[in-house]
Design a protein around this motif. Structure first.
Motif, mmCIF file in Angstrom:
data_model
loop_
_atom_site.group_PDB
_atom_site.id
_atom_site.type_symbol
_atom_site.label_atom_id
_atom_site.label_comp_id
_atom_site.label_asym_id
_atom_site.label_seq_id
_atom_site.Cartn_x
_atom_site.Cartn_y
_atom_site.Cartn_z
ATOM 1 N N ILE A 19 74.533 55.986 45.277
ATOM 2 C CA ILE A 19 74.776 57.352 44.793
ATOM 3 C C ILE A 19 73.959 57.633 43.533
ATOM 4 O O ILE A 19 73.250 58.650 43.436
ATOM 5 N N THR A 20 74.039 56.739 42.561
ATOM 6 C CA THR A 20 73.361 56.978 41.286
ATOM 7 C C THR A 20 71.843 56.937 41.437
ATOM 8 O O THR A 20 71.137 57.798 40.899
ATOM 9 N N ALA A 21 71.332 55.943 42.173
ATOM 10 C CA ALA A 21 69.891 55.881 42.400
ATOM 11 C C ALA A 21 69.423 57.096 43.186
ATOM 12 O O ALA A 21 68.351 57.664 42.907
ATOM 13 N N GLY A 34 66.375 61.820 43.695
ATOM 14 C CA GLY A 34 66.373 63.153 44.281
ATOM 15 C C GLY A 34 66.020 64.225 43.272
ATOM 16 O O GLY A 34 65.188 65.106 43.552
ATOM 17 N N LEU A 35 66.636 64.184 42.095
ATOM 18 C CA LEU A 35 66.322 65.170 41.069
ATOM 19 C C LEU A 35 64.891 65.020 40.562
ATOM 20 O O LEU A 35 64.235 66.010 40.240
ATOM 21 N N ALA A 36 64.401 63.788 40.503
ATOM 22 C CA ALA A 36 63.013 63.578 40.096
ATOM 23 C C ALA A 36 62.048 64.175 41.120
ATOM 24 O O ALA A 36 61.015 64.765 40.758
ATOM 25 N N ILE A 49 71.164 63.848 34.946
ATOM 26 C CA ILE A 49 71.382 62.868 36.019
ATOM 27 C C ILE A 49 72.713 62.148 35.822
ATOM 28 O O ILE A 49 73.491 61.962 36.769
ATOM 29 N N TRP A 50 73.004 61.747 34.581
ATOM 30 C CA TRP A 50 74.278 61.078 34.281
ATOM 31 C C TRP A 50 75.466 61.979 34.607
ATOM 32 O O TRP A 50 76.443 61.531 35.224
ATOM 33 N N ALA A 51 75.373 63.268 34.216
ATOM 34 C CA ALA A 51 76.491 64.184 34.452
ATOM 35 C C ALA A 51 76.728 64.398 35.947
ATOM 36 O O ALA A 51 77.878 64.400 36.418
ATOM 37 N N VAL A 52 75.643 64.558 36.710
ATOM 38 C CA VAL A 52 75.781 64.748 38.159
ATOM 39 C C VAL A 52 76.340 63.487 38.812
ATOM 40 O O VAL A 52 77.271 63.549 39.633
ATOM 41 N N ALA A 53 75.783 62.334 38.454
ATOM 42 C CA ALA A 53 76.256 61.075 39.036
ATOM 43 C C ALA A 53 77.713 60.823 38.659
ATOM 44 O O ALA A 53 78.513 60.387 39.495
ATOM 45 N N ARG A 54 78.072 61.116 37.426
ATOM 46 C CA ARG A 54 79.447 60.892 36.967
ATOM 47 C C ARG A 54 80.439 61.713 37.799
ATOM 48 O O ARG A 54 81.532 61.240 38.135
#
Length: 291
Positions: free
Chosen positions: A105-107, A112-114, A281-286
């Motif tokens: 999920i995090t990777a 994906g956002l990159a 990215i951290w906020a979305v992954a969280r």
């Protein structure tokens, strides 16, 4: 602490003494350094062999050797937790299936956002100066599996040490996240201080690296596995080493290379963009990782 994190640090509570942690870190460093120090004591090689190695250990091969040099660190963590804490190295990762899911999920969020950002930049932004092709596509594709494996080794070693071993053991001893989140992140950033290569940008790089460690520590505390932190770290390094890399020993696997600013004022806008991207990215992954 979340219930998942409480379960994650439970194995560390059996032997939480700080002297064990300090000795464990010494043991990890010694096992990591021994193979590197042993190279200095190798006998002189025949000129033909030295010439062959000089031609071999450049570009992609040099980067792969550097990434593979983290293998002894993994061994060091395994020995430390088994010898000093009487538990398995698997306890540093947490439940296998949730950890694997958290990693993906995090990777996936970061990559994906990159990819979306790259497409938007190619449409709306002029071509960035200082970026040039480093490897032919066919050569890059040939090295890609080894590059991914090397990054998994390098980031896995660092995550096992900082978000696994250190964060677990400190959380088992102290309740405050200012200790078990912040101290490993500060140490993680400080170990990336490299004025010889980074020059005046060294402290800025330490700050951003420490931030990556802090975000990874938060994901570990939220999920109770090492998977999310490892996924964040591995995807971040994959973007920086396999796609648009900086010139130098770690740039050999990059499809492209980007000349980095040499002065701090020129570097600050790039690092601010990196920080903003990491926070998104951290906020979305969280949010996606909510149990």
């Amino acid at each position: 602490m979340t219930p998942a994190f409480e379960r994650y640090i439970e194995p560390a509570r059996r032997r939480p003494q700080l002297w064990r942690v300090a000795l464990g870190l010494v043991l990890i460093v010694v096992i990591y350094v021994i193979p590197l120090a042993g190279i200095a004591f190798l006998p002189d090689l025949p000129p033909q062999v030295e010439n062959f190695l000089d031609h071999l250990l450049i570009g992609p091969w040099l980067t792969l050797v550097i990434l593979a040099s983290f293998l002894p660190a993994i061994l060091g963590v395994i020995v430390a937790v088994r010898l000093l804490h009487r538990r398995s190295a698997a306890s540093l990762i947490g439940p296998r299936r949730p950890a694997f899911r958290d990693f993906l999920i995090t990777a996936g969020v970061m990559l994906g956002l990159a990819a979306i950002a790259s497409v938007l930049a190619s449409i709306f932004a002029p071509p960035e100066e200082g970026i040039y092709r480093n490897l032919p596509l066919i050569v890059w594709l040939a090295f890609l599996p080894l590059g991914v494996l090397g990054i998994l080794v390098q980031t896995g070693a660092e995550e096992l040490i900082f978000r696994g071993y250190l964060q677990q053991q400190l959380a088992a001893r102290f309740r405050s996240p200012l200790i078990w989140m912040l101290l490993p992140s500060i140490l993680f950033g400080a170990l990336h201080y490299n004025p010889l290569e980074m020059g005046g940008n060294s402290l800025l790089v330490v700050f951003v690296t420490g931030l990556v460690g802090l975000l990874a520590a938060d994901l570990t505390a939220r999920t109770g596995t090492l998977g999310a932190a490892w996924g964040l770290h591995a995807a971040n390094n994959a973007l920086a080493l396999l796609f648009v890399a900086a010139p130098g020993p770690l740039g050999g696997l990059g499809l492209w290379v980007r000349q980095m600013p040499q002065s701090a004022p020129e570097m600050i806008p790039l690092l601010l963009l990196d920080v903003a991207s990491l926070l998104v990215i951290w906020a979305v992954a969280r949010r996606l990782l909510r149990r």
